[in-house]
Design a protein around this motif. Structure first.
Motif, mmCIF file in Angstrom:
data_model
loop_
_atom_site.group_PDB
_atom_site.id
_atom_site.type_symbol
_atom_site.label_atom_id
_atom_site.label_comp_id
_atom_site.label_asym_id
_atom_site.label_seq_id
_atom_site.Cartn_x
_atom_site.Cartn_y
_atom_site.Cartn_z
ATOM 1 N N GLU A 3 44.809 33.363 18.182
ATOM 2 C CA GLU A 3 44.024 34.544 18.546
ATOM 3 C C GLU A 3 44.873 35.802 18.424
ATOM 4 O O GLU A 3 44.402 36.830 17.939
ATOM 5 C CB GLU A 3 43.489 34.422 19.965
ATOM 6 C CG GLU A 3 42.339 33.456 20.098
ATOM 7 C CD GLU A 3 41.908 33.269 21.550
ATOM 8 O OE1 GLU A 3 42.271 34.100 22.414
ATOM 9 O OE2 GLU A 3 41.205 32.278 21.807
ATOM 10 N N ASN A 4 46.117 35.732 18.845
ATOM 11 C CA ASN A 4 47.010 36.894 18.798
ATOM 12 C C ASN A 4 47.387 37.303 17.380
ATOM 13 O O ASN A 4 47.487 38.483 17.076
ATOM 14 C CB ASN A 4 48.287 36.633 19.605
ATOM 15 C CG ASN A 4 48.016 36.562 21.083
ATOM 16 O OD1 ASN A 4 47.047 37.121 21.579
ATOM 17 N ND2 ASN A 4 48.865 35.855 21.797
ATOM 18 N N VAL A 5 47.626 36.325 16.508
ATOM 19 C CA VAL A 5 48.060 36.654 15.149
ATOM 20 C C VAL A 5 46.905 36.686 14.156
ATOM 21 O O VAL A 5 47.096 37.091 13.011
ATOM 22 C CB VAL A 5 49.166 35.689 14.646
ATOM 23 C CG1 VAL A 5 50.388 35.755 15.527
ATOM 24 C CG2 VAL A 5 48.661 34.275 14.508
ATOM 25 N N GLY A 6 45.733 36.284 14.580
ATOM 26 C CA GLY A 6 44.583 36.202 13.686
ATOM 27 C C GLY A 6 44.247 37.502 12.980
ATOM 28 O O GLY A 6 43.770 37.486 11.842
ATOM 29 N N GLY A 7 44.503 38.642 13.608
ATOM 30 C CA GLY A 7 44.198 39.916 12.995
ATOM 31 C C GLY A 7 45.280 40.432 12.065
ATOM 32 O O GLY A 7 45.138 41.520 11.499
ATOM 33 N N MET A 8 46.351 39.678 11.867
ATOM 34 C CA MET A 8 47.460 40.133 11.035
ATOM 35 C C MET A 8 47.252 39.853 9.542
ATOM 36 O O MET A 8 47.755 40.573 8.700
ATOM 37 C CB MET A 8 48.765 39.473 11.485
ATOM 38 C CG MET A 8 49.198 39.874 12.873
ATOM 39 S SD MET A 8 50.638 38.939 13.466
ATOM 40 C CE MET A 8 51.900 39.484 12.327
ATOM 41 N N ILE A 9 46.511 38.793 9.224
ATOM 42 C CA ILE A 9 46.347 38.374 7.832
ATOM 43 C C ILE A 9 44.865 38.198 7.526
ATOM 44 O O ILE A 9 44.139 37.560 8.294
ATOM 45 C CB ILE A 9 47.074 37.039 7.561
ATOM 46 C CG1 ILE A 9 48.552 37.171 7.885
ATOM 47 C CG2 ILE A 9 46.861 36.574 6.124
ATOM 48 C CD1 ILE A 9 49.266 35.855 8.014
ATOM 49 N N ALA A 10 44.424 38.765 6.420
ATOM 50 C CA ALA A 10 43.067 38.537 5.919
ATOM 51 C C ALA A 10 43.184 37.504 4.802
ATOM 52 O O ALA A 10 43.678 37.812 3.712
ATOM 53 C CB ALA A 10 42.466 39.838 5.409
ATOM 54 N N GLY A 48 48.232 29.300 1.592
ATOM 55 C CA GLY A 48 47.262 30.308 2.000
ATOM 56 C C GLY A 48 47.526 31.599 1.246
ATOM 57 O O GLY A 48 48.687 31.957 1.005
ATOM 58 N N PHE A 49 46.457 32.277 0.869
ATOM 59 C CA PHE A 49 46.578 33.504 0.093
ATOM 60 C C PHE A 49 45.703 34.592 0.704
ATOM 61 O O PHE A 49 44.575 34.323 1.116
ATOM 62 C CB PHE A 49 46.138 33.271 -1.359
ATOM 63 C CG PHE A 49 46.862 32.138 -2.020
ATOM 64 C CD1 PHE A 49 48.078 32.352 -2.639
ATOM 65 C CD2 PHE A 49 46.339 30.856 -2.015
ATOM 66 C CE1 PHE A 49 48.760 31.310 -3.250
ATOM 67 C CE2 PHE A 49 47.000 29.811 -2.619
ATOM 68 C CZ PHE A 49 48.217 30.033 -3.236
ATOM 69 N N GLY A 50 46.231 35.777 0.770
ATOM 70 C CA GLY A 50 45.463 36.891 1.304
ATOM 71 C C GLY A 50 46.290 38.163 1.301
ATOM 72 O O GLY A 50 47.177 38.342 0.459
ATOM 73 N N ARG A 51 46.038 39.028 2.304
ATOM 74 C CA ARG A 51 46.747 40.306 2.419
ATOM 75 C C ARG A 51 47.024 40.600 3.889
ATOM 76 O O ARG A 51 46.261 40.226 4.768
ATOM 77 C CB ARG A 51 45.907 41.442 1.861
ATOM 78 C CG ARG A 51 45.649 41.307 0.390
ATOM 79 C CD ARG A 51 45.569 42.672 -0.284
ATOM 80 N NE ARG A 51 45.648 42.537 -1.721
ATOM 81 C CZ ARG A 51 46.776 42.548 -2.424
ATOM 82 N NH1 ARG A 51 47.922 42.709 -1.841
ATOM 83 N NH2 ARG A 51 46.774 42.416 -3.729
ATOM 84 N N GLY A 52 48.129 41.298 4.125
ATOM 85 C CA GLY A 52 48.410 41.791 5.465
ATOM 86 C C GLY A 52 47.375 42.844 5.835
ATOM 87 O O GLY A 52 47.084 43.732 5.028
ATOM 88 N N VAL A 53 46.814 42.746 7.023
ATOM 89 C CA VAL A 53 45.741 43.654 7.428
ATOM 90 C C VAL A 53 46.234 45.101 7.515
ATOM 91 O O VAL A 53 45.595 46.007 6.994
ATOM 92 C CB VAL A 53 45.113 43.197 8.771
ATOM 93 C CG1 VAL A 53 44.163 44.232 9.318
ATOM 94 C CG2 VAL A 53 44.410 41.858 8.589
ATOM 95 N N THR A 54 47.366 45.324 8.148
ATOM 96 C CA THR A 54 47.832 46.697 8.328
ATOM 97 C C THR A 54 48.617 47.219 7.131
ATOM 98 O O THR A 54 48.596 48.409 6.853
ATOM 99 C CB THR A 54 48.703 46.841 9.593
ATOM 100 O OG1 THR A 54 49.807 45.945 9.489
ATOM 101 C CG2 THR A 54 47.912 46.535 10.840
ATOM 102 N N THR A 55 49.280 46.332 6.393
ATOM 103 C CA THR A 55 50.131 46.783 5.290
ATOM 104 C C THR A 55 49.461 46.704 3.927
ATOM 105 O O THR A 55 49.867 47.400 3.005
ATOM 106 C CB THR A 55 51.415 45.937 5.218
ATOM 107 O OG1 THR A 55 51.050 44.591 4.877
ATOM 108 C CG2 THR A 55 52.183 45.974 6.528
#
Length: 99
Positions: free
Chosen positions: A51-58, A82-89
């Motif tokens: 839950e805490n880190v869930g918002g870090m990676i899309a 797993g492949f995606g993007r950092g939410v904030t970066t």
């Protein structure tokens, strides 16, 4: 992916990754970034962490797993990515996992 990989080992009523884990499941992160735990003991601790880190990676997608059976019928080793993007970066996320 986990249902395909683990089949009948997963409770049919499990609706999430955390519900698929045993109550006493353990996750270890040998290369955890500073400030994040290197080990999580138990389903509740794992759920809180996710839950805490869930918002870090899309996540865009997960790679096809490679299954490595063991001599212990209760142990299966799965390699996947797993492949995606950092939410904030916006930086690419490309991570290999062994579970």
């Amino acid at each position: 992916m986990l249902r395909r990989a683990l089949g009948d080992r997963i409770d049919r009523d499990a609706n999430s990754f955390v519900e698929m884990m045993a109550e006493n499941g353990v996750m270890e992160f040998p290369y955890a970034p500073i400030g994040l735990p290197a080990r999580l003991d138990g389903r509740a601790a794992i759920a809180r962490h996710l839950e805490n880190v869930g918002g870090m990676i899309a996540f865009d997608r997960m790679g096809e797993p490679t299954i490595h059976p063991s001599t212990d019928p209760d142990v299966v080793i799965i390699e996947f990515a797993g492949f995606g993007r950092g939410v904030t970066t916006g930086e690419p996320y490309d991570q290999s996992y062994i579970s």
